[in-house]
Design an enzyme around this catalytic site. Sequence first.
Site, short mmCIF file in Angstrom:
data_model
loop_
_atom_site.label_atom_id
_atom_site.label_comp_id
_atom_site.label_asym_id
_atom_site.label_seq_id
_atom_site.Cartn_x
_atom_site.Cartn_y
_atom_site.Cartn_z
CG ASP A 337 23.85 29.47 87.95
OD1 ASP A 337 23.55 28.41 88.52
OD2 ASP A 337 23.56 30.60 88.37
CG ASP A 678 21.10 33.85 88.39
OD1 ASP A 678 20.49 33.02 89.09
OD2 ASP A 678 21.26 33.72 87.17
#
Lengths: 985, 244
Positions: A337, A678
């Site tokens: 990410d 996440d």
Amino acid sequence: IQDDHKLSASELEEKYGTSIDKGLSSARAAEILARDGPNALSPPKATPEIVKFLKQLVGGFSILLWIGAVFSWISFGIQFAQGAESPFDNLYLGVVLALVVILTGVFAYYQEAKSTNIMASFSKMIPQQALVIRDAEKKELPADQLVVGDIVEIKGGDRIPADIRLIFTQGCKVDNSSLTGESEPQSRSCEFTHDNPLETKNIAFYSTTCVEGTATGIVINTGDRTIIGRIASLASGVGNEKTPIAIEIEHFVYLVAGVAITVGVVFFIISISLRYKILDSIIFLIGIIVANVPEGLLATVTVSLSLTAKRMAKKNCLVKNLEAVETLGSTSIICSDKTGTLTQNRMTVAHLWFDNQIYSADTSEDQTTQPFDQSSSTWTELSKIVTLCNRAEFRPGQENLPIMKRVVVGDASETALLKFAEVILGDVMNIRARNKKVAEIPFNSTNKFQLSIHETDDPNDKRFLLVMKGAPERILERCSTIMINGKEEALDSEKAEAFQTAYMELGGMGERVLGFCHLYLPESEFPDSYPFDTDSTNFPTSNLCFVGLLSMIDPPRSTVPDAVSKCRSAGIKVIMVTGDHPITAKAIAKSVGIISATSETVEDIAKRLNVPVEQVNRREATAAVVNGMELKDMSLEQLDEILCNHSEIVFARTSPQQKLIIVEGCQRQGAVVAVTGDGVNDSPALKKADIGIAMGIAGSDAAKNAADMVLLDDNFASIVTGVEEGRLIFDNLKKTIAYTLTKNIAELCPFLIYIIASIPMPIGTITILFIDLGTDIIPSVALAYEKAESDIMNRRPRNKRKDRLVNEQLAVYSYLQIGIIQSVGAFITYFTVYAEQGFLPSTLLGVRVNWESNAINDFEDSYGQQWTKYQRLYLQWTGYTAFFVSITIQQVADLIIRKTRRNSIFQQGLFRNKVIWVGIFSQIGIALILSYGLGHVTALNFTPLRFQYWFVAVPFAILIWVYDEVRKLLIRRHPGSWWDKNMYY
Amino acid sequence: GLILLFYLVFYGFLAALFTFTMWVMLQTLSSDIPKYRDRISSPGLMISPKPDTALEFYFNKSDPQSYAEYVSTLRKFLEAYDDSKQSQNINCTPGRIFDQNDVAVKKACRFNLSELGQCSGKEDKTFGYSKGAPCVLVKVNRIIGLKPEGEPRIQCTSKEEGTVEMSYFPADGFIDLMYFPYYGKNLHAHYLQPLVAVQLAINSNSTKEEIAIECKILGSPNLKNEDDRDKFLGRIAFKVQMTE
């Protein structure tokens, strides 16, 4: 997918049998709750504890040991039935073997349970509350009590408790990032705006957050039926792949079990053809199995892995599944990410432009000063605007915290500016108090600027100061002059051009740019008591003086560039997968080194050569920035091609669902893929990846559940330290296994020679267990503490098809070379003990039957003396002890040589790993205790050994060390030679 | 190919090393006396004849075939004690340890078969088996350098009293100290270990019963006879069952 978003409020009331004003009745709600179940995601199905435990009891070598135990009991049964004198030996042996299996099983189970428990603490959630209208009353209810048809009210800061069709909104914005990955808040309204329920504005989704405003809505989906629930159940459908280390250990178990069974069966046949009784042959078989199986090894591996897991936890990598420790080491692609992982997840001022010059600001995490040139008086004015034209404030009571760590009330840009000003000027709140605000126009999306008017803190200057910030082009429109070196100059086209260039340059770096301007209101027109009115704007908002630009970015974490370059030298490809804009993504990728300074994308080449993108040879571009929209239309082959041809890849504007596609693409290339995530909808990708890494701070529970590892600090650099640990443990496990396997030969040879040459038994089965589960345990764990021989981050990730944990060279070198030397050394001790007691080697050959006969109590030795059965037996135990001691002494040498595989021990340092010495002392200590302390316990078959017998095998121990040093020397001297190929494991 | 050669050399070297080390080790040993004798500090007892199975005698006194093996074993065992074989042996002073430490050539003491009386096999060729009074020879294991203290003798008891009457040859089962110490096979080639014959006169009403007999060495403080673990240290238990 429902069409609730298309229905009107009254239709919805009808559909769900509810009333927007009164809500459901409690009775009706209870009915629906009973029908639909609570509004919560059902946790993933856990394997029952008993099944987990039983799996430990039959896994690995356990089956072989069970076979050994059963054979022991069978032979006990036969002997007992025949009325033999000491049948209980075999009963005990069976019990001991069963105990070994059960204890190692319990141990492994405990270890696993311990690491699972760490995770369990994560999933404990604070029960969420929801404001519901029921029975025409507003009530606070636990969110899991919500049912379809409930009317709920939401305000800024709340988590959306279920999927909700909005029927009333006021400035409502939601953060859908956990669902779509888009980090910009999205406004919500009651209008049906899109056919797709995922895109329409009048639905708010479970587990997303309301950022600001208020809303009221009807619950249309609860629990697993919500959009998030469906994604989460999708994740549990994605199969769990076997970890690389599990595959390696399985391979190793097969290898050792294969050797055990082959040798066992061959010698069973040999002993039958040598006319041994079947019963005896079975007992031999048990001995061979016990000697061949490294009973303590799997426990040792577990301990080593959990030691590494502990070490990694200290470095902020929390490992959920022990085996994942090693998986991280074999990772060849990391899909990371951007926000929060590579970056600080905090807008920070990165560049300034004033006096026709771009200045860089410090963007590190713990900045305390700003190094750029602040002598220009333009900066003084600019800093005033930055300070005053800002509504963000520090939460009180944080004076002792570093500025960058303080919590701020305000949006991301204003926060960045506030902190920036606080770092340079100190005490912003005080400055604001001294420059009292008299009027203000807050930012809105139509005028795209923010304005405020202040008194000045110069008592001699009675003018008011008007400050304004906003979108640079809008600000420039309102300016007629520009400040250069503290002087106002006319804004001509040349200066406007300079502004444009700077604006483009900052924007091109993926930064959010703000323009700043001001105007001192003349005292004559605007006296002290002038009534400023923001509605009628009775003050000038044009012909202002342009002062400068500030640009902000969520900067990379300072440790990340280093970590990325480490990955690069370690042969790991880092792919950025983000929902952000391609320009920002590319800028960050460049600044952290995911796209290196020299490499170009197809678009870059096209721009440089000034040709259309289609004409560029795609192979020339090492980097690629792929937009999510492009990805959507790509075939799998095209994706494979991109993953294959470009070494530096950024995926921007991707949805979390596309992450799964990317992961699968990487796995098709044969890569071991680590994925960070996440959001809830990252969980399928996390599950699919070889190692899923959830973020500890920003991560959702679903992500943590699906992941194998949790990054406590959300920092990419922690992954790299994890990789290093993972690689180290792989190397060290190799050493541990090599160490453990070696003495198996020294345990096996006695049985083989006993069968063939009919000498008195050199070592007992129980004694072997004392080596495998006693003296050898601590040393083999100690090898887990060994430092790397060379920089393990400078070699490529291991090829999971070729680089095995236990390869042929390791087995051959341990079994056929060091193992044989050990056996020779141990047999020398054995023969010495017997010869010095009166049985010369020549007398020992072929005596087995008479030696073991209970009826012969005048067995003659080489000197004419006569021995009773028990006297012989005691001598035999002395032989066991001597053989045991010799193996132990030579295992010390084996332990030392296993510290390295290529380097000389002296390069590695004999004393650097202190735990090895703990191991050596424990080994010798345990042997001393067994011989002298427990030498009188008959059942253990140990005897107090004459002191000099401890040294008989020492020359062989030295030989082992010297031989291995020679081996390593030749490997280092002649890389790639025949010797290197055959001797390096 | 290279691999085979390597292992040929490797194992050749190890074999040579093994042989050499063993040779060195054997050089340190004396051919006369073992380096250590601590594992056999006290002698075990053994009997002759020794039945093949366990120490259990089964015979029918009226069936010579049933005890033929015992008789032939005894005969064979006693061959070494024949006068003709003992021509080199000297007559030693009874009742005294025959210490020959300083003598290079160790002499063996004569053991006269006649001392075994009725069990010598001279008068009764069946060693009493045909008469229902079988002979069993009890011997003390040879241990180099062992010097019994006191007046060692063999005494046998039967668990079931009155089933059997024992007579000892030599009288009272005494073992003469002059047969000690033993100097080992090499130095003491003609050594004959002293024997005690026990004649078990089985009562006529106890035939068909299994009689358990235990013989012990008594009268010598340094000869153990009650070790928990070693059932043959200074003692021996056997069973006799006679039919008619």
